[in-house]
Design a protein around this motif. Structure first.
Motif: not given
Length: 149
Positions: A42-52, A72-89
């Protein structure tokens, strides 16, 4: 330094084995393990960048969850190919909620100015996507743990 041996530690199969070992060895109930993983997602996909990470650890301590699994799961958003997918979704979900339709063109959301101009749409959509991902992950992990643990 032997870089090959160092890189070997980060192979996906070794990472998967470490995560599975952490889940199976966790001295928590199935619901706590599933909730820990779901909160991190939830936190990985939420707009809380910088303090996730800080937010995830704080909530894990406050809710008495497994801190390692949350991280482990909050760092999913740190994987470079996933970042644009999170943004677009998040952006497209917000567009659908606010206007009733998806947008045909997505602006460059990696540009902070553009993201700031569309932040309400992005934040609303991201929270909806994060809620969905967290809920689905919680149910899937809980069912898997009940079956195999």
């Amino acid at each position: 330094m032997n870089y090959q041996a160092y890189i070997e530690k980060f192979r996906p199969s070794r990472i998967k084995k470490a995560i599975v070992a952490e889940i199976t060895a966790a001295n928590n109930s199935n619901s706590v393990i599933a909730l820990s993983l779901a909160l991190g997602a939830f936190i990985a996909f939420s707009p809380t960048w910088g303090f996730q990470t800080a937010l995830a650890l704080s909530l894990a301590v406050l809710l008495r969850l497994n801190k390692v699994l949350v991280l482990v799961t909050v760092n999913i958003s740190s994987i470079p190919p996933i970042i644009p997918l999170i943004l677009i979704a998040g952006y497209q979900t917000g567009a659908f909620v606010l206007t009733g339709q998806f947008q045909t063109e997505v602006p460059d959301l990696m540009d902070l100015k553009t993201l700031g101009e569309n932040y309400l749409q992005f934040a609303l959509g991201s929270l909806i996507v994060a809620s969905g991902v967290g809920s689905v992950l919680y149910l899937v992990i809980l069912l898997l743990l009940r079956r195999f643990r």
